[in-house]
Design a protein around this motif. Structure first.
Motif, PDB file in Angstrom:
ATOM      1  N   LEU A   1       0.604  -1.108   0.081  1.00 34.83           N
ATOM      2  CA  LEU A   1       0.004  -0.098  -0.015  1.00 34.83           C
ATOM      3  C   LEU A   1       0.934   1.092  -0.086  1.00 34.83           C
ATOM      4  CD1 LEU A   1      -3.037   1.053   0.074  1.00 34.83           C
ATOM      5  CD2 LEU A   1      -2.791   0.904   2.320  1.00 34.83           C
ATOM      6  N   LEU A   2       1.934   1.043   0.735  1.00 34.15           N
ATOM      7  CA  LEU A   2       2.799   2.365   0.777  1.00 34.15           C
ATOM      8  C   LEU A   2       3.454   2.734  -0.668  1.00 34.15           C
ATOM      9  CD1 LEU A   2       4.499   4.639   2.249  1.00 34.15           C
ATOM     10  CD2 LEU A   2       6.308   2.777   2.783  1.00 34.15           C
ATOM     11  N   PHE A   3       4.043   1.798  -1.324  1.00 32.32           N
ATOM     12  CA  PHE A   3       4.416   1.936  -2.555  1.00 32.32           C
ATOM     13  C   PHE A   3       3.307   2.235  -3.640  1.00 32.32           C
ATOM     14  CE2 PHE A   3       7.726  -0.929  -1.221  1.00 32.32           C
ATOM     15  CZ  PHE A   3       8.805  -0.180  -1.345  1.00 32.32           C
TER      16      PHE A   3
ATOM     17  N   TRP B   1       2.655  15.310   1.301  1.00 32.21           N
ATOM     18  CA  TRP B   1       2.160  13.797   1.432  1.00 32.21           C
ATOM     19  C   TRP B   1       3.496  12.802   1.667  1.00 32.21           C
ATOM     20  CZ3 TRP B   1      -2.164  12.144   3.335  1.00 32.21           C
ATOM     21  CH2 TRP B   1      -3.279  12.931   2.940  1.00 32.21           C
ATOM     22  N   LEU B   2       4.396  12.962   0.695  1.00 29.75           N
ATOM     23  CA  LEU B   2       5.563  12.113   0.844  1.00 29.75           C
ATOM     24  C   LEU B   2       6.195  12.305   2.305  1.00 29.75           C
ATOM     25  CD1 LEU B   2       7.420  12.379  -2.581  1.00 29.75           C
ATOM     26  CD2 LEU B   2       6.381  10.361  -1.416  1.00 29.75           C
ATOM     27  N   ILE B   3       6.412  13.547   2.728  1.00 26.60           N
ATOM     28  CA  ILE B   3       7.082  13.581   4.153  1.00 26.60           C
ATOM     29  C   ILE B   3       5.817  13.016   5.275  1.00 26.60           C
ATOM     30  CG2 ILE B   3       7.620  15.051   5.818  1.00 26.60           C
ATOM     31  CD1 ILE B   3       8.464  17.135   3.356  1.00 26.60           C
ATOM     32  N   PHE B   4       4.874  13.333   5.030  1.00 25.29           N
ATOM     33  CA  PHE B   4       4.099  12.633   6.009  1.00 25.29           C
ATOM     34  C   PHE B   4       3.993  11.148   5.895  1.00 25.29           C
ATOM     35  CE2 PHE B   4      -0.897  11.805   7.221  1.00 25.29           C
ATOM     36  CZ  PHE B   4      -0.615  12.151   8.723  1.00 25.29           C
ATOM     37  N   CYS B   5       3.908  10.607   4.858  1.00 21.53           N
ATOM     38  CA  CYS B   5       4.006   9.041   4.654  1.00 21.53           C
ATOM     39  C   CYS B   5       5.289   8.640   5.008  1.00 21.53           C
ATOM     40  CB  CYS B   5       3.789   8.492   3.146  1.00 21.53           C
ATOM     41  SG  CYS B   5       1.788   8.727   2.921  1.00 21.53           S
ATOM     42  N   ILE B   6       6.379   9.367   5.048  1.00 14.02           N
ATOM     43  CA  ILE B   6       7.601   8.699   5.450  1.00 14.02           C
ATOM     44  C   ILE B   6       7.960   8.722   6.743  1.00 14.02           C
ATOM     45  CG2 ILE B   6      10.283   8.850   5.017  1.00 14.02           C
ATOM     46  CD1 ILE B   6       9.783   9.583   2.020  1.00 14.02           C
ATOM     47  N   LEU B   7       7.765   9.931   7.400  1.00 14.52           N
ATOM     48  CA  LEU B   7       7.975  10.375   8.727  1.00 14.52           C
ATOM     49  C   LEU B   7       6.672   9.615   9.856  1.00 14.52           C
ATOM     50  CD1 LEU B   7       8.842  14.258   8.752  1.00 14.52           C
ATOM     51  CD2 LEU B   7      10.392  12.139   9.082  1.00 14.52           C
TER      52      LEU B   7
ATOM     53  N   VAL C   1      -0.073   6.585   5.739  1.00  9.14           N
ATOM     54  CA  VAL C   1      -0.753   5.692   4.714  1.00  9.14           C
ATOM     55  C   VAL C   1      -2.348   5.730   5.068  1.00  9.14           C
ATOM     56  CG1 VAL C   1      -1.181   3.396   4.020  1.00  9.14           C
ATOM     57  CG2 VAL C   1       1.099   4.408   4.266  1.00  9.14           C
ATOM     58  N   LEU C   2      -2.813   5.413   6.123  1.00  6.40           N
ATOM     59  CA  LEU C   2      -3.958   5.642   6.851  1.00  6.40           C
ATOM     60  C   LEU C   2      -4.736   7.004   6.322  1.00  6.40           C
ATOM     61  CD1 LEU C   2      -6.340   3.683   7.979  1.00  6.40           C
ATOM     62  CD2 LEU C   2      -5.501   4.957  10.141  1.00  6.40           C
TER      63      LEU C   2
ATOM     64  N   VAL D   1      -5.390   7.106   2.428  1.00  7.21           N
ATOM     65  CA  VAL D   1      -6.196   6.343   1.802  1.00  7.21           C
ATOM     66  C   VAL D   1      -7.581   6.842   2.166  1.00  7.21           C
ATOM     67  CG1 VAL D   1      -7.078   4.068   1.934  1.00  7.21           C
ATOM     68  CG2 VAL D   1      -5.028   4.233   1.613  1.00  7.21           C
ATOM     69  N   ILE D   2      -7.887   7.239   3.391  1.00  9.74           N
ATOM     70  CA  ILE D   2      -9.003   8.037   3.881  1.00  9.74           C
ATOM     71  C   ILE D   2      -9.456   9.246   2.868  1.00  9.74           C
ATOM     72  CG2 ILE D   2     -10.144   9.030   5.665  1.00  9.74           C
ATOM     73  CD1 ILE D   2      -8.969   7.049   7.486  1.00  9.74           C
ATOM     74  N   ALA D   3      -8.361  10.067   2.893  1.00  5.80           N
ATOM     75  CA  ALA D   3      -8.430  11.380   2.335  1.00  5.80           C
ATOM     76  C   ALA D   3      -8.541  11.434   0.596  1.00  5.80           C
ATOM     77  CB  ALA D   3      -7.321  12.300   2.585  1.00  5.80           C
ATOM     78  N   ARG D   4      -7.946  10.409  -0.003  1.00  5.38           N
ATOM     79  CA  ARG D   4      -7.622  10.550  -1.322  1.00  5.38           C
ATOM     80  C   ARG D   4      -7.813   9.207  -2.133  1.00  5.38           C
ATOM     81  NH1 ARG D   4      -4.939  14.820  -3.765  1.00  5.38           N
ATOM     82  NH2 ARG D   4      -4.187  13.238  -5.192  1.00  5.38           N
ATOM     83  N   GLY D   5      -8.587   8.316  -1.312  1.00  7.21           N
ATOM     84  CA  GLY D   5      -9.014   6.922  -1.833  1.00  7.21           C
ATOM     85  C   GLY D   5      -9.726   6.725  -3.173  1.00  7.21           C
ATOM     86  N   LYS D   6     -10.617   7.761  -3.258  1.00  3.42           N
ATOM     87  CA  LYS D   6     -11.596   7.571  -4.518  1.00  3.42           C
ATOM     88  C   LYS D   6     -10.826   8.436  -5.565  1.00  3.42           C
ATOM     89  CE  LYS D   6     -16.035   8.336  -2.016  1.00  3.42           C
ATOM     90  NZ  LYS D   6     -17.179   8.901  -1.871  1.00  3.42           N
ATOM     91  N   GLY D   7     -10.112   9.186  -5.403  1.00  2.00           N
ATOM     92  CA  GLY D   7      -9.101   9.848  -6.537  1.00  2.00           C
ATOM     93  C   GLY D   7      -8.151   8.575  -6.832  1.00  2.00           C
ATOM     94  N   MET D   8      -7.615   7.827  -5.948  1.00  2.00           N
ATOM     95  CA  MET D   8      -6.582   6.777  -6.393  1.00  2.00           C
ATOM     96  C   MET D   8      -7.344   6.023  -7.412  1.00  2.00           C
ATOM     97  SD  MET D   8      -4.731   5.648  -3.005  1.00  2.00           S
ATOM     98  CE  MET D   8      -3.620   4.372  -3.569  1.00  2.00           C
TER      99      MET D   8
END
Length: 136
Positions: A25-27, A47-53, A59-60, A63-70
């Motif tokens: 999911l991270l990738f 988003w990258l900094i948030f997902c890395i730090l 990741v959670l 997925v909640i905020a941008r899942g539909k766009g994905m």
């Protein structure tokens, strides 16, 4: 094996599976961040900094905020890839209008006529006349 009961083995396998799922999911999220053309450079960096730090939380939240766009971007990419593939096939097959030699032109014309007939744009009689004209 006596020191490691079956329940502990089950929990270890479960946690390992969840960790692999999270990595996948991270990738997927990282590729989605770079694929999104509507997101600004600063947004992508954030988003990258948030997902890395904060990896699990990042990741959670993503997925909640941008899942539909994905999912929309996945569908769009699949459709674009299919269209590019079909265009490549048309060019290499040499159909008219694609810079080819004209081989398969009557088959394309028959397919277009059949599509028009199926949609109700032309009658069966008109289809048969046009088909005879194409085949002659």
């Amino acid at each position: 094996m006596d020191d490691y009961p079956l329940l502990n083995l089950f929990w270890t396998m479960l946690w390992f599976f969840l960790w692999i799922m999270w990595l996948f999911l991270l990738f997927k999220i990282i590729t989605d961040i770079f694929r999104d053309h509507e997101l600004s450079g600063w947004g992508k960096a954030g988003w990258l900094i948030f997902c890395i730090l904060l990896p699990y939380l990042g990741v959670l939240v993503y997925v909640i905020a941008r899942g539909k766009g994905m999912s929309r971007r996945d569908v769009k990419q699949a459709k674009d890839a299919e269209a590019a593939f079909q265009d490549y096939i048309r060019k290499t097959a040499g159909t008219p209008g694609a810079g080819g030699t004209g081989q398969g032109g009557s088959a394309d014309e028959l397919a277009r006529l059949a599509d028009l007939r199926d949609r109700g744009a032309i009658t069966d009689e008109e289809f048969e006349r046009a088909k005879a004209k194409v085949l002659s």
